[in-house]
Write a protein that holds these residues in place. Structure first.
Motif, PDB file in Angstrom:
ATOM      1  N   LYS A  55     102.047  -3.696 -78.690  1.00  6.74           N
ATOM      2  CA  LYS A  55     103.206  -4.169 -79.449  1.00  6.74           C
ATOM      3  C   LYS A  55     103.953  -5.272 -78.723  1.00  6.74           C
ATOM      4  N   ALA A  56     103.290  -5.871 -77.743  1.00 11.64           N
ATOM      5  CA  ALA A  56     103.923  -6.935 -76.973  1.00 11.64           C
ATOM      6  C   ALA A  56     104.171  -8.150 -77.851  1.00 11.64           C
ATOM      7  N   LYS A  57     105.236  -8.874 -77.528  1.00 12.69           N
ATOM      8  CA  LYS A  57     105.571 -10.080 -78.289  1.00 12.69           C
ATOM      9  C   LYS A  57     104.497 -11.144 -78.104  1.00 12.69           C
ATOM     10  N   SER A  58     103.925 -11.202 -76.916  1.00 14.94           N
ATOM     11  CA  SER A  58     102.919 -12.215 -76.607  1.00 14.94           C
ATOM     12  C   SER A  58     101.670 -11.543 -76.046  1.00 14.94           C
ATOM     13  N   LYS A  59     100.505 -11.929 -76.596  1.00 16.22           N
ATOM     14  CA  LYS A  59      99.223 -11.397 -76.139  1.00 16.22           C
ATOM     15  C   LYS A  59      98.380 -12.559 -75.637  1.00 16.22           C
ATOM     16  N   VAL A  60      97.942 -12.443 -74.392  1.00 12.30           N
ATOM     17  CA  VAL A  60      97.269 -13.568 -73.736  1.00 12.30           C
ATOM     18  C   VAL A  60      95.961 -13.097 -73.111  1.00 12.30           C
ATOM     19  N   MET A  61      94.940 -13.978 -73.203  1.00 13.22           N
ATOM     20  CA  MET A  61      93.675 -13.735 -72.522  1.00 13.22           C
ATOM     21  C   MET A  61      93.358 -14.959 -71.664  1.00 13.22           C
ATOM     22  N   VAL A  62      92.930 -14.704 -70.416  1.00  9.57           N
ATOM     23  CA  VAL A  62      92.516 -15.785 -69.526  1.00  9.57           C
ATOM     24  C   VAL A  62      91.044 -15.554 -69.219  1.00  9.57           C
ATOM     25  N   LEU A  63      90.186 -16.434 -69.735  1.00 10.11           N
ATOM     26  CA  LEU A  63      88.735 -16.284 -69.633  1.00 10.11           C
ATOM     27  C   LEU A  63      88.167 -17.284 -68.638  1.00 10.11           C
ATOM     28  N   LEU A  64      87.490 -16.790 -67.607  1.00  9.07           N
ATOM     29  CA  LEU A  64      86.860 -17.668 -66.619  1.00  9.07           C
ATOM     30  C   LEU A  64      85.348 -17.456 -66.660  1.00  9.07           C
ATOM     31  N   THR A  65      84.611 -18.566 -66.812  1.00 10.28           N
ATOM     32  CA  THR A  65      83.151 -18.507 -66.836  1.00 10.28           C
ATOM     33  C   THR A  65      82.578 -19.794 -66.263  1.00 10.28           C
ATOM     34  N   ASP A  66      81.303 -19.740 -65.863  1.00  8.92           N
ATOM     35  CA  ASP A  66      80.645 -20.950 -65.358  1.00  8.92           C
ATOM     36  C   ASP A  66      79.340 -21.217 -66.113  1.00  8.92           C
ATOM     37  N   GLY A  67      79.189 -20.600 -67.293  1.00  4.50           N
ATOM     38  CA  GLY A  67      77.904 -20.730 -67.975  1.00  4.50           C
ATOM     39  C   GLY A  67      77.991 -20.977 -69.460  1.00  4.50           C
ATOM     40  N   ILE A  68      76.869 -20.728 -70.110  1.00  3.60           N
ATOM     41  CA  ILE A  68      76.721 -20.917 -71.560  1.00  3.60           C
ATOM     42  C   ILE A  68      76.426 -19.551 -72.177  1.00  3.60           C
ATOM     43  N   ASN A  69      77.019 -19.287 -73.323  1.00  5.64           N
ATOM     44  CA  ASN A  69      76.779 -18.016 -73.988  1.00  5.64           C
ATOM     45  C   ASN A  69      75.283 -17.870 -74.321  1.00  5.64           C
ATOM     46  N   ASN A  70      74.637 -16.850 -73.755  1.00  8.63           N
ATOM     47  CA  ASN A  70      73.207 -16.646 -74.007  1.00  8.63           C
ATOM     48  C   ASN A  70      72.862 -15.172 -74.233  1.00  8.63           C
ATOM     49  N   SER A  71      73.896 -14.347 -74.400  1.00 10.47           N
ATOM     50  CA  SER A  71      73.674 -12.909 -74.594  1.00 10.47           C
ATOM     51  C   SER A  71      74.733 -12.350 -75.545  1.00 10.47           C
ATOM     52  N   GLY A  72      74.512 -11.136 -75.969  1.00  7.13           N
ATOM     53  CA  GLY A  72      75.500 -10.458 -76.793  1.00  7.13           C
ATOM     54  C   GLY A  72      75.290 -10.680 -78.273  1.00  7.13           C
ATOM     55  N   GLU A  73      75.852  -9.773 -79.065  1.00  9.44           N
ATOM     56  CA  GLU A  73      75.675  -9.826 -80.524  1.00  9.44           C
ATOM     57  C   GLU A  73      76.758 -10.631 -81.226  1.00  9.44           C
ATOM     58  N   ILE A  74      77.801 -11.043 -80.501  1.00  7.43           N
ATOM     59  CA  ILE A  74      78.930 -11.738 -81.128  1.00  7.43           C
ATOM     60  C   ILE A  74      78.984 -13.170 -80.625  1.00  7.43           C
ATOM     61  N   ASP A  75      79.090 -14.095 -81.568  1.00  5.16           N
ATOM     62  CA  ASP A  75      79.203 -15.514 -81.233  1.00  5.16           C
ATOM     63  C   ASP A  75      80.616 -15.802 -80.719  1.00  5.16           C
ATOM     64  N   PRO A  76      80.770 -16.668 -79.696  1.00  7.54           N
ATOM     65  CA  PRO A  76      82.100 -16.978 -79.159  1.00  7.54           C
ATOM     66  C   PRO A  76      83.078 -17.491 -80.216  1.00  7.54           C
ATOM     67  N   ALA A  77      82.617 -18.321 -81.141  1.00  5.58           N
ATOM     68  CA  ALA A  77      83.499 -18.865 -82.176  1.00  5.58           C
ATOM     69  C   ALA A  77      84.010 -17.756 -83.094  1.00  5.58           C
ATOM     70  N   THR A  78      83.114 -16.811 -83.437  1.00  2.83           N
ATOM     71  CA  THR A  78      83.519 -15.678 -84.281  1.00  2.83           C
ATOM     72  C   THR A  78      84.543 -14.809 -83.558  1.00  2.83           C
ATOM     73  N   ALA A  79      84.298 -14.560 -82.280  1.00  3.87           N
ATOM     74  CA  ALA A  79      85.236 -13.761 -81.489  1.00  3.87           C
ATOM     75  C   ALA A  79      86.591 -14.454 -81.378  1.00  3.87           C
ATOM     76  N   ALA A  80      86.563 -15.785 -81.260  1.00  3.77           N
ATOM     77  CA  ALA A  80      87.815 -16.543 -81.179  1.00  3.77           C
ATOM     78  C   ALA A  80      88.591 -16.453 -82.494  1.00  3.77           C
ATOM     79  N   GLU A  81      87.890 -16.458 -83.613  1.00  2.00           N
ATOM     80  CA  GLU A  81      88.552 -16.311 -84.917  1.00  2.00           C
ATOM     81  C   GLU A  81      89.256 -14.953 -85.013  1.00  2.00           C
ATOM     82  N   VAL A  82      88.583 -13.925 -84.523  1.00  2.00           N
ATOM     83  CA  VAL A  82      89.188 -12.588 -84.519  1.00  2.00           C
ATOM     84  C   VAL A  82      90.424 -12.580 -83.628  1.00  2.00           C
TER      85      VAL A  82
END
Length: 330
Positions: free
Chosen positions: A186-213
């Protein structure tokens, strides 16, 4: 804490040394004014105990002046309390622990080690924000849920290392896991800090779809691409020669990271060395600073009564002693 309601009354303390000065000056003058024709008979006489104590009344009077002056200044014992109110921020730190984070272009350490050290500084600057930690490679897992217990969070961060999850880079899954942790808050502000050095090559969820969510859930994502442009030294274990280094090309999908940040109202940063990475987390810390309102309350207890009663007691003692035991004969 001790304070005075009427501190200017403390100036009257000067009357105490002045009274002593006046008394002894007068005493010396009286001694000098008495003349005897012959003191021979008195030379062998020792002063009595009462004679030695003849100045006690004036010292009592000086103490009385000190005590009554302090009483007039109204000493107070105060207990300070604070009421802190803040609209906290919930922050999920998402950290890539895939094999490529072993690259040692953030000399003399690898990317993961440096990222962990910088994140520790970032956590150290939080006061009232809940912070959680998600790590990912081929899958994503919650290393620490949102918490205000920063000591526990730091201990769990220390345990993060390569090999916790099968190798790969599932950026979409990492975002989805972070959003899942922030969904019910219930926080007023929700923040995510994502650090990576690569390209999405695994997982069932596309980064763009996850960003939309994330956007739908009101989660702002700051993305960080870690690594120098070009190639970097990467350590490998050779079964014959042991540890040796090879050059690997840095592959960061900056376009995707920029889109994720832009879509959710965050920012994209490129960290080419440890100093830049530290600056990036400091900037994010400034952008997502919690507004804290502090109200101070002080409850005072009056102490003048103690000094007043003691002062009057010594005053009466001085009067009694001056007119009895240490009384002067005209």
């Amino acid at each position: 804490m001790i304070s005075f309601a009427n501190p200017w009354f403390l100036l009257f303390i000067l009357l105490a040394p002045l009274s002593l000065f006046y008394y002894f000056k007068k005493y010396q003058k009286e001694r000098a004014s008495i003349r005897y024709s012959d003191l021979g008979l008195l030379k062998n006489l020792k002063p009595t105990k009462r004679l030695k104590q003849r100045h006690i009344p004036i010292f009592l009077r000086s103490v009385v002046i000190l005590l009554l002056t302090i009483a007039l200044a109204r000493p107070q014992s105060g207990t300070k309390s604070k009421e802190i109110t803040s609209e906290g921020i919930d922050i999920i730190l998402v950290l890539d622990i895939s094999g490529s984070m072993r690259a040692e272009d953030f000399k003399p350490y690898n990317r993961l080690y440096v990222a962990k050290e910088v994140i520790k500084d970032f956590i150290g600057e939080r006061q009232t924000d809940r912070v959680g930690l998600v790590v990912f490679s081929k899958q994503a897992l919650t290393q620490c849920p949102l918490t205000l217990d920063y000591d526990v969070l730091l201990k769990l961060l220390d345990q993060v290392d390569f090999g916790m999850i099968e190798d790969g880079t599932a950026i979409g899954m990492a975002i989805a896991t972070g959003v899942n942790r922030l969904e019910q808050t219930k926080a007023k502000s929700k923040v995510m800090v994502l650090l990576t050095d690569g390209i999405n090559n695994s997982g069932e969820i596309d980064p763009a779809t996850a960003a939309e969510v994330a956007k739908t859930m009101g989660v702002k994502i700051y993305t960080i691409g870690a690594g120098k442009p070009g190639s970097a030294l990467y350590p490998i274990q050779d079964p014959i020669f042991g540890k040796r280094y090879i050059y690997m090309e840095n592959e960061i999908d900056e376009e995707t990271l920029k889109k994720i940040a832009q879509l959710t109202g965050g920012e994209y940063f490129r960290a080419k060395d440890e100093e830049m990475l530290l600056t990036i987390y400091q900037k994010i810390s400034e952008l997502e600073k919690t507004e804290i309102k502090v109200k101070e309350y002080i409850n005072y207890q009056e102490l003048f009564g103690y000094f007043l009663f003691l002062g009057f007691g010594l005053f009466l003692a001085e009067i009694v002693l001056a007119n009895t035991r240490y009384g002067k004969i005209p």
